[in-house]
Design a protein around this motif. Structure first.
Motif, PDB file in Angstrom:
ATOM      1  N   PRO A  86       0.821  -1.213   0.000  1.00  0.00           N
ATOM      2  CA  PRO A  86       0.000   0.000   0.000  1.00  0.00           C
ATOM      3  C   PRO A  86       0.853   1.259   0.000  1.00  0.00           C
ATOM      4  N   TYR A  87       0.273   2.331  -0.490  1.00  0.00           N
ATOM      5  CA  TYR A  87       0.974   3.614  -0.499  1.00  0.00           C
ATOM      6  C   TYR A  87       1.491   3.982   0.889  1.00  0.00           C
ATOM      7  N   GLU A  88       0.710   3.644   1.907  1.00  0.00           N
ATOM      8  CA  GLU A  88       1.072   3.994   3.276  1.00  0.00           C
ATOM      9  C   GLU A  88       2.386   3.356   3.727  1.00  0.00           C
ATOM     10  N   ALA A  89       2.835   2.327   3.017  1.00  0.00           N
ATOM     11  CA  ALA A  89       4.081   1.638   3.390  1.00  0.00           C
ATOM     12  C   ALA A  89       5.317   2.457   3.028  1.00  0.00           C
ATOM     13  N   GLY A  90       5.113   3.555   2.296  1.00  0.00           N
ATOM     14  CA  GLY A  90       6.254   4.369   1.896  1.00  0.00           C
ATOM     15  C   GLY A  90       6.881   3.822   0.626  1.00  0.00           C
ATOM     16  N   LEU A  91       8.075   4.310   0.347  1.00  0.00           N
ATOM     17  CA  LEU A  91       8.773   3.905  -0.871  1.00  0.00           C
ATOM     18  C   LEU A  91       9.422   2.540  -0.664  1.00  0.00           C
ATOM     19  N   PRO A  92       8.931   1.526  -1.372  1.00  0.00           N
ATOM     20  CA  PRO A  92       9.502   0.188  -1.184  1.00  0.00           C
ATOM     21  C   PRO A  92      10.852   0.056  -1.890  1.00  0.00           C
ATOM     22  N   PRO A  93      11.674  -0.880  -1.425  1.00  0.00           N
ATOM     23  CA  PRO A  93      12.941  -1.111  -2.114  1.00  0.00           C
ATOM     24  C   PRO A  93      12.679  -1.636  -3.527  1.00  0.00           C
ATOM     25  N   ALA A  94      13.501  -1.202  -4.458  1.00  0.00           N
ATOM     26  CA  ALA A  94      13.420  -1.686  -5.845  1.00  0.00           C
ATOM     27  C   ALA A  94      12.029  -1.494  -6.433  1.00  0.00           C
ATOM     28  N   LEU A  95      11.496  -0.294  -6.271  1.00  0.00           N
ATOM     29  CA  LEU A  95      10.125   0.005  -6.692  1.00  0.00           C
ATOM     30  C   LEU A  95       9.834  -0.423  -8.122  1.00  0.00           C
ATOM     31  N   ASN A  96      10.714  -0.131  -9.048  1.00  0.00           N
ATOM     32  CA  ASN A  96      10.449  -0.420 -10.456  1.00  0.00           C
ATOM     33  C   ASN A  96      11.030  -1.741 -10.938  1.00  0.00           C
ATOM     34  N   ALA A  97      11.608  -2.505 -10.041  1.00  0.00           N
ATOM     35  CA  ALA A  97      12.186  -3.791 -10.435  1.00  0.00           C
ATOM     36  C   ALA A  97      11.076  -4.831 -10.554  1.00  0.00           C
ATOM     37  N   LYS A  98      10.943  -5.408 -11.738  1.00  0.00           N
ATOM     38  CA  LYS A  98       9.948  -6.452 -11.967  1.00  0.00           C
ATOM     39  C   LYS A  98      10.697  -7.748 -12.208  1.00  0.00           C
ATOM     40  N   PHE A  99      10.523  -8.692 -11.309  1.00  0.00           N
ATOM     41  CA  PHE A  99      11.259  -9.945 -11.431  1.00  0.00           C
ATOM     42  C   PHE A  99      10.471 -11.072 -10.781  1.00  0.00           C
ATOM     43  N   ILE A 100      10.860 -12.286 -11.145  1.00  0.00           N
ATOM     44  CA  ILE A 100      10.240 -13.486 -10.591  1.00  0.00           C
ATOM     45  C   ILE A 100      11.355 -14.366 -10.044  1.00  0.00           C
ATOM     46  N   VAL A 101      11.188 -14.803  -8.802  1.00  0.00           N
ATOM     47  CA  VAL A 101      12.116 -15.755  -8.208  1.00  0.00           C
ATOM     48  C   VAL A 101      11.577 -17.145  -8.519  1.00  0.00           C
ATOM     49  N   LEU A 102      12.337 -17.912  -9.270  1.00  0.00           N
ATOM     50  CA  LEU A 102      11.942 -19.282  -9.588  1.00  0.00           C
ATOM     51  C   LEU A 102      12.645 -20.211  -8.595  1.00  0.00           C
ATOM     52  N   HIS A 103      11.846 -20.832  -7.747  1.00  0.00           N
ATOM     53  CA  HIS A 103      12.364 -21.768  -6.744  1.00  0.00           C
ATOM     54  C   HIS A 103      11.831 -23.151  -7.105  1.00  0.00           C
ATOM     55  N   PHE A 104      12.725 -24.082  -7.291  1.00  0.00           N
ATOM     56  CA  PHE A 104      12.345 -25.401  -7.788  1.00  0.00           C
ATOM     57  C   PHE A 104      12.178 -26.404  -6.652  1.00  0.00           C
ATOM     58  N   ALA A 105      11.350 -27.410  -6.900  1.00  0.00           N
ATOM     59  CA  ALA A 105      11.060 -28.414  -5.881  1.00  0.00           C
ATOM     60  C   ALA A 105      12.284 -29.257  -5.541  1.00  0.00           C
ATOM     61  N   LEU A 106      13.109 -29.523  -6.530  1.00  0.00           N
ATOM     62  CA  LEU A 106      14.308 -30.316  -6.283  1.00  0.00           C
ATOM     63  C   LEU A 106      15.398 -29.439  -5.667  1.00  0.00           C
ATOM     64  N   PRO A 107      15.901 -29.812  -4.509  1.00  0.00           N
ATOM     65  CA  PRO A 107      16.916 -28.974  -3.859  1.00  0.00           C
ATOM     66  C   PRO A 107      18.233 -28.884  -4.629  1.00  0.00           C
ATOM     67  N   THR A 108      18.441 -29.774  -5.581  1.00  0.00           N
ATOM     68  CA  THR A 108      19.677 -29.741  -6.367  1.00  0.00           C
ATOM     69  C   THR A 108      19.646 -28.682  -7.471  1.00  0.00           C
TER      70      THR A 108
END
Length: 166
Positions: A86-108
């Motif tokens: 929300p706006y009330e949270a202030g300026l978030p880190p990396a505001l304009n960074a659009k990314f996806i963290v892909l975390h896989f089921a296999l730990p390897t």
């Protein structure tokens, strides 16, 4: 989590040089990716977005209404966490960074960062860079509204766009 209308407006806005068939290919790809969320054994999906994306009219008020209804629908899936900063949270880190963290089921298989850029897509695999992105996602998550608060924010914007989509 985009509807076809929203995705089409986004692709046309960021890549006006694309021929109509290329636009439709991009839209189809975005829609097809979502099917994984409702498979028999769907992966966990955590999305954190800035509140500004709910206010910026993409396409038209009708397109926005359809998009927000879609977000509301997806936000209640048991494997999905959709939260708004929300706006009330202030300026978030990396505001304009659009990314996806892909975390896989296999730990390897190590985590990978997927970034959709204007002219191409890229994957970040360097462990230090991946950790930096994961830290940013953690920081964004820490200032995001809860899923319940997010649904209330969506409800307010749905009411707003319902009035304007007529």
């Amino acid at each position: 989590l985009q509807t076809a209308g929203y995705a089409r407006a986004v692709v046309r806005a960021v890549a006006p040089q694309f021929a109509p068939d290329v636009v439709e290919q991009r839209v189809s790809a975005r829609i097809a990716r979502q099917q994984i969320l409702t498979t028999q054994d769907p992966p966990a999906f955590d999305a954190v977005v800035d509140e500004s994306v709910l206010h910026r009219v993409v396409g038209s008020p009708a397109v926005m209404l359809e998009q927000l209804l879609k977000l509301q629908e997806v936000s209640v899936l048991p494997n999905v966490s959709f939260r708004v900063i929300p706006y009330e949270a202030g300026l978030p880190p990396a505001l304009n960074a659009k990314f996806i963290v892909l975390h896989f089921a296999l730990p390897t298989i190590p985590d990978v960062i997927y970034i959709e850029l204007l002219t191409h897509d890229t994957y970040v695999e360097d462990p230090e860079d991946v950790e930096r992105y994961k830290d940013i996602f953690t920081a964004l998550s820490a200032v995001a509204a809860t899923p319940e608060e997010t649904r209330a924010i969506l409800d307010r914007k749905i009411a707003y766009y319902s009035e304007r989509a007529r």
